[in-house]
Design a protein around this motif. Structure first.
Motif, PDB file in Angstrom:
ATOM      1  N   TRP A 138       9.756  11.080   2.572  1.00  6.72           N
ATOM      2  CA  TRP A 138       9.854  11.012   1.266  1.00  6.72           C
ATOM      3  C   TRP A 138      10.757  10.100   0.484  1.00  6.72           C
ATOM      4  N   THR A 139      10.350   9.371  -0.462  1.00 13.60           N
ATOM      5  CA  THR A 139      10.935   8.399  -1.167  1.00 13.60           C
ATOM      6  C   THR A 139      11.436   8.601  -2.661  1.00 13.60           C
ATOM      7  N   GLY A 140      12.505   8.381  -2.853  1.00 11.43           N
ATOM      8  CA  GLY A 140      12.980   8.513  -4.277  1.00 11.43           C
ATOM      9  C   GLY A 140      14.418   8.082  -4.580  1.00 11.43           C
ATOM     10  N   VAL A 141      15.095   8.828  -5.608  1.00 10.37           N
ATOM     11  CA  VAL A 141      16.387   8.572  -5.624  1.00 10.37           C
ATOM     12  C   VAL A 141      17.529   9.554  -5.372  1.00 10.37           C
ATOM     13  N   ALA A 142      18.742   9.213  -5.163  1.00  5.10           N
ATOM     14  CA  ALA A 142      19.729  10.317  -4.956  1.00  5.10           C
ATOM     15  C   ALA A 142      19.796  11.062  -6.213  1.00  5.10           C
ATOM     16  N   LEU A 143      20.074  12.377  -5.880  1.00  9.13           N
ATOM     17  CA  LEU A 143      20.116  13.511  -7.372  1.00  9.13           C
ATOM     18  C   LEU A 143      21.216  12.864  -7.884  1.00  9.13           C
ATOM     19  N   ARG A 144      22.313  12.510  -7.338  1.00  9.58           N
ATOM     20  CA  ARG A 144      23.772  12.301  -7.975  1.00  9.58           C
ATOM     21  C   ARG A 144      23.737  11.115  -8.735  1.00  9.58           C
ATOM     22  N   PRO A 200       1.078  14.341  -4.411  1.00  7.37           N
ATOM     23  CA  PRO A 200       0.085  15.265  -4.902  1.00  7.37           C
ATOM     24  C   PRO A 200       0.592  16.471  -5.560  1.00  7.37           C
ATOM     25  N   PRO A 201      -0.287  16.790  -6.550  1.00  2.00           N
ATOM     26  CA  PRO A 201       0.257  18.281  -7.369  1.00  2.00           C
ATOM     27  C   PRO A 201       0.674  19.316  -6.598  1.00  2.00           C
ATOM     28  N   GLU A 202      -0.002  19.568  -5.342  1.00  2.00           N
ATOM     29  CA  GLU A 202       0.144  20.713  -4.908  1.00  2.00           C
ATOM     30  C   GLU A 202       1.455  20.668  -3.970  1.00  2.00           C
ATOM     31  N   HIS A 203       2.063  19.371  -3.954  1.00  2.00           N
ATOM     32  CA  HIS A 203       3.439  19.226  -3.244  1.00  2.00           C
ATOM     33  C   HIS A 203       4.438  18.656  -4.191  1.00  2.00           C
ATOM     34  N   GLY A 204       4.158  19.065  -5.566  1.00  2.00           N
ATOM     35  CA  GLY A 204       5.235  18.846  -6.430  1.00  2.00           C
ATOM     36  C   GLY A 204       5.126  17.752  -7.360  1.00  2.00           C
ATOM     37  N   ALA A 205       4.101  17.012  -7.677  1.00  2.00           N
ATOM     38  CA  ALA A 205       4.064  15.984  -8.367  1.00  2.00           C
ATOM     39  C   ALA A 205       4.602  16.315  -9.992  1.00  2.00           C
ATOM     40  N   PRO A 206       5.361  15.518 -10.492  1.00  2.00           N
ATOM     41  CA  PRO A 206       5.338  13.808 -10.056  1.00  2.00           C
ATOM     42  C   PRO A 206       6.750  13.819  -9.253  1.00  2.00           C
ATOM     43  N   ALA A 207       7.567  14.749  -9.058  1.00  2.00           N
ATOM     44  CA  ALA A 207       8.983  14.674  -8.301  1.00  2.00           C
ATOM     45  C   ALA A 207       9.165  15.820  -7.851  1.00  2.00           C
ATOM     46  N   ARG A 208       9.761  15.949  -6.598  1.00  2.00           N
ATOM     47  CA  ARG A 208      10.098  17.070  -5.857  1.00  2.00           C
ATOM     48  C   ARG A 208      11.622  16.714  -5.252  1.00  2.00           C
ATOM     49  N   ASP A 268      24.726  12.408  -0.879  1.00  2.00           N
ATOM     50  CA  ASP A 268      23.918  11.341  -0.980  1.00  2.00           C
ATOM     51  C   ASP A 268      22.506  11.402  -0.352  1.00  2.00           C
ATOM     52  N   ASP A 269      22.313  12.388   0.561  1.00  2.00           N
ATOM     53  CA  ASP A 269      21.127  12.650   1.309  1.00  2.00           C
ATOM     54  C   ASP A 269      20.156  13.710   0.320  1.00  2.00           C
ATOM     55  N   VAL A 270      20.633  14.121  -0.628  1.00  2.00           N
ATOM     56  CA  VAL A 270      19.783  14.866  -1.699  1.00  2.00           C
ATOM     57  C   VAL A 270      18.890  14.053  -2.628  1.00  2.00           C
ATOM     58  N   LEU A 271      17.561  14.214  -2.353  1.00  2.00           N
ATOM     59  CA  LEU A 271      16.606  13.223  -3.186  1.00  2.00           C
ATOM     60  C   LEU A 271      15.921  13.740  -4.252  1.00  2.00           C
ATOM     61  N   VAL A 272      15.630  13.198  -5.199  1.00  2.86           N
ATOM     62  CA  VAL A 272      14.369  13.466  -6.115  1.00  2.86           C
ATOM     63  C   VAL A 272      13.471  12.298  -5.896  1.00  2.86           C
ATOM     64  N   ALA A 273      12.446  13.037  -4.936  1.00  5.63           N
ATOM     65  CA  ALA A 273      11.305  12.167  -4.423  1.00  5.63           C
ATOM     66  C   ALA A 273      10.199  11.828  -5.380  1.00  5.63           C
ATOM     67  N   TYR A 274       9.737  10.835  -5.435  1.00  2.00           N
ATOM     68  CA  TYR A 274       8.533  10.646  -5.863  1.00  2.00           C
ATOM     69  C   TYR A 274       7.422   9.955  -5.532  1.00  2.00           C
ATOM     70  N   ALA A 275       7.603   9.845  -4.134  1.00  2.00           N
ATOM     71  CA  ALA A 275       6.606   9.587  -3.271  1.00  2.00           C
ATOM     72  C   ALA A 275       6.727  10.009  -1.880  1.00  2.00           C
ATOM     73  N   MET A 276       5.433  10.402  -1.381  1.00  2.00           N
ATOM     74  CA  MET A 276       5.285  11.204  -0.084  1.00  2.00           C
ATOM     75  C   MET A 276       4.665  10.273   0.875  1.00  2.00           C
TER      76      MET A 276
END
Length: 196
Positions: free
Chosen positions: A104-110, A170-178, A156-164
């Motif tokens: 999972w790739t994204g940004v830190a929620l913080r 994909p939509p069934e995995h929470g698009a656009p962010a999970r 720091d390890d809690v992510l708002v992921a935008y890539a899988m």
């Protein structure tokens, strides 16, 4: 050959085909899916509201310039193996495929919460998904929600992921962010994040 074992189509619940697994990463098309409601149309943004000084709405394009990080995370449904319980337990009758690993790739929620100016009274962050519906035993329409204690949400390890696995989620995995969290705790909420 089907990529997953379908337990229910509406809402979509499907197990990973363990016999097809090669290597540690599960492709998105084989990653298990746990849904409580129908897969919604992907929202255009996430919003940060509630007990914050500066409510805001962020698109995926707003997230991409922020410092990114990736994490390989194994997710498992708490009901994995339920089909083998004796006496039988209610709920989705998962065998052993309600577990998968993805990058999972994204940004830190913080990095999204701190600029919003959290109230000093905030003790938990509520996350509300775009998926909503009426539970079989319910009478009112609800959104799928979970929360985290503030101290955990700001880790720091809690992510708002935008890539899988390097692609859009994909939509069934929470698009656009999970939201990707390595563990969860009991809910209590003060501030909120909504996918709109």
């Amino acid at each position: 050959m089907d990529e997953r074992v379908i337990l229910s189509r509406e809402p979509l619940n499907a197990e990973t085909r363990l016999d097809l697994q090669i290597g540690p990463i599960t492709p998105a098309a084989r990653h298990y899916v746990r849904s409580h409601f129908a897969v919604p149309d992907p929202p255009r943004a996430i919003s940060i509201a509630g007990a914050v000084a500066a409510p805001r709405s962020l698109s995926i394009a707003d997230l991409r310039p922020l410092p990114r990080r990736s994490a390989v995370v194994t997710l498992e449904c708490a009901g994995n193996g339920r089909a083998f319980l004796d006496p039988p337990a209610p709920g989705e009758q998962w065998r052993l495929g309600a577990v998968s690993t993805a990058e999972w790739t994204g940004v830190a929620l913080r990095s999204l919460l701190e600029p919003a100016g959290l109230s000093g009274a905030t003790v938990e962050i509520l996350f509300r998904g775009a998926d909503a519906g009426t539970p079989p035993e319910g009478r009112a329409r609800i959104s799928f929600e979970r929360s985290l204690p503030l101290s955990r949400a700001l880790a720091d390890d809690v992510l708002v992921a935008y890539a899988m696995n390097g692609d859009e989620i994909p939509p069934e995995h929470g698009a656009p962010a999970r939201l990707i969290v390595s563990r969860q705790t009991a809910p209590r909420s003060k501030a909120s994040i909504n996918r709109t």
